[in-house]
Write a protein that holds these residues in place. Structure first.
Motif, PDB file in Angstrom:
ATOM      1  N   MET A  37      79.371  71.013  53.744  1.00 14.72           N
ATOM      2  CA  MET A  37      78.078  70.211  53.165  1.00 14.72           C
ATOM      3  C   MET A  37      77.086  69.952  54.449  1.00 14.72           C
ATOM      4  O   MET A  37      77.186  69.799  55.410  1.00 14.72           O
ATOM      5  N   GLN A  38      75.871  70.083  53.709  1.00 13.22           N
ATOM      6  CA  GLN A  38      74.557  69.610  54.568  1.00 13.22           C
ATOM      7  C   GLN A  38      74.036  68.398  53.750  1.00 13.22           C
ATOM      8  O   GLN A  38      73.922  68.341  52.819  1.00 13.22           O
ATOM      9  N   CYS A  39      73.822  67.486  54.736  1.00  5.57           N
ATOM     10  CA  CYS A  39      73.068  66.269  54.709  1.00  5.57           C
ATOM     11  C   CYS A  39      71.727  66.352  55.179  1.00  5.57           C
ATOM     12  O   CYS A  39      71.465  66.329  56.330  1.00  5.57           O
ATOM     13  N   VAL A  40      70.757  66.132  54.252  1.00  9.30           N
ATOM     14  CA  VAL A  40      69.344  65.902  54.535  1.00  9.30           C
ATOM     15  C   VAL A  40      69.042  64.663  54.608  1.00  9.30           C
ATOM     16  O   VAL A  40      69.135  63.957  54.010  1.00  9.30           O
ATOM     17  N   LEU A  41      68.345  63.916  55.953  1.00 12.44           N
ATOM     18  CA  LEU A  41      68.230  62.765  56.245  1.00 12.44           C
ATOM     19  C   LEU A  41      66.553  62.759  55.974  1.00 12.44           C
ATOM     20  O   LEU A  41      66.042  63.239  56.727  1.00 12.44           O
ATOM     21  N   CYS A  42      66.053  62.124  54.870  1.00 16.78           N
ATOM     22  CA  CYS A  42      64.740  62.398  54.725  1.00 16.78           C
ATOM     23  C   CYS A  42      64.078  60.812  54.380  1.00 16.78           C
ATOM     24  O   CYS A  42      64.761  60.100  53.588  1.00 16.78           O
TER      25      CYS A  42
ATOM     26  N   ASN B 211      74.940  70.513  62.909  1.00 17.60           N
ATOM     27  CA  ASN B 211      75.074  71.433  61.967  1.00 17.60           C
ATOM     28  C   ASN B 211      75.102  71.003  60.581  1.00 17.60           C
ATOM     29  O   ASN B 211      75.241  71.779  59.581  1.00 17.60           O
ATOM     30  N   VAL B 212      75.429  69.751  60.412  1.00 10.68           N
ATOM     31  CA  VAL B 212      75.608  69.146  59.126  1.00 10.68           C
ATOM     32  C   VAL B 212      74.437  68.413  58.580  1.00 10.68           C
ATOM     33  O   VAL B 212      74.069  68.407  57.618  1.00 10.68           O
ATOM     34  N   CYS B 213      73.857  67.832  59.372  1.00  7.28           N
ATOM     35  CA  CYS B 213      72.620  66.856  59.252  1.00  7.28           C
ATOM     36  C   CYS B 213      71.449  67.403  59.657  1.00  7.28           C
ATOM     37  O   CYS B 213      71.138  67.906  60.817  1.00  7.28           O
ATOM     38  N   LYS B 214      70.461  67.226  58.837  1.00  9.49           N
ATOM     39  CA  LYS B 214      68.968  67.684  59.329  1.00  9.49           C
ATOM     40  C   LYS B 214      67.960  66.496  58.927  1.00  9.49           C
ATOM     41  O   LYS B 214      68.118  66.100  57.675  1.00  9.49           O
ATOM     42  N   VAL B 215      67.273  66.337  59.705  1.00  8.24           N
ATOM     43  CA  VAL B 215      66.180  65.330  59.659  1.00  8.24           C
ATOM     44  C   VAL B 215      64.737  65.774  59.124  1.00  8.24           C
ATOM     45  O   VAL B 215      64.308  66.714  59.780  1.00  8.24           O
ATOM     46  N   VAL B 216      64.230  65.582  57.822  1.00 12.28           N
ATOM     47  CA  VAL B 216      63.019  65.837  57.138  1.00 12.28           C
ATOM     48  C   VAL B 216      62.076  64.673  57.263  1.00 12.28           C
ATOM     49  O   VAL B 216      62.534  63.660  56.717  1.00 12.28           O
ATOM     50  N   SER B 217      60.801  65.095  56.937  1.00  9.55           N
ATOM     51  CA  SER B 217      59.880  64.023  56.796  1.00  9.55           C
ATOM     52  C   SER B 217      59.317  64.383  55.129  1.00  9.55           C
ATOM     53  O   SER B 217      59.363  65.418  54.807  1.00  9.55           O
TER      54      SER B 217
END
Length: 176
Positions: free
Chosen positions: A1-6, A28-34
């Protein structure tokens, strides 16, 4: 699973970026985006809401504006069918949005009453509950806003640590 932290708040994004390296297995699970969480293409967005399903403040007001008032009505109908007629902190429900890019909203309350201050443990519990629902539904990509940082007034550093801990504790890791 991919978690996008936005989040639109740069301080929230920096807090996630500072906490994540301390949890190497989540890199590799979490990605921080603006940016605007409702502009993403994900299977679900997480709503920090409250136990009654009122979606009129903070990011929930944005969700209601984008998905329409029906999302709050559907959530409240599900909550009305629960014992006690509220969704306790530490539990979550998935509600269809009717939106093409974001078909689901996962309501994971960080507070019982609207406008209550949040603490880190309810944010961790809400994050874990949202992850549990996402895993049960088989979602591959979900997006979280800064949980408890708006109406709940939880400092972003506390929220980041609690959320990352909640994500980590909810994933089915292989024995190392």
């Amino acid at each position: 699973m991919q978690c996008v932290l936005c989040d639109i708040n740069p301080a929230m994004r920096r807090a996630w970026e500072q906490v994540l390296p301390r949890w190497p297995r989540l890199m590799n699970v979490c990605k921080v985006v603006s940016g605007d969480i409702t502009e993403l293409e994900v299977e679900a967005v997480v709503s920090p809401a409250n136990s009654h399903g009122y979606m009129r403040g903070g990011v929930d007001a944005v969700y209601t504006r984008v998905f329409g008032p029906g999302v709050e009505e559907r959530l409240q109908a599900l909550i009305a069918a629960l014992p006690g007629k509220e969704l306790p902190v530490g539990q979550a429900l998935a509600v269809p949005t009717g939106h093409s890019r974001i078909p689901w909203l996962i309501s994971a309350p960080t507070m019982r009453e609207p406008s209550s201050e949040c603490h880190d443990q309810p944010v961790c519990d809400a994050t874990m509950a949202a992850m549990k629902v996402a895993l049960e539904k088989g979602f591959s990509v979900i997006a979280f806003p800064g949980m408890g940082t708006g109406v709940g007034r939880l400092p972003v550093d506390d929220a980041a640590r609690a959320m990352i801990r909640g994500i980590d504790e909810s994933l089915p890791w292989e024995e190392e």
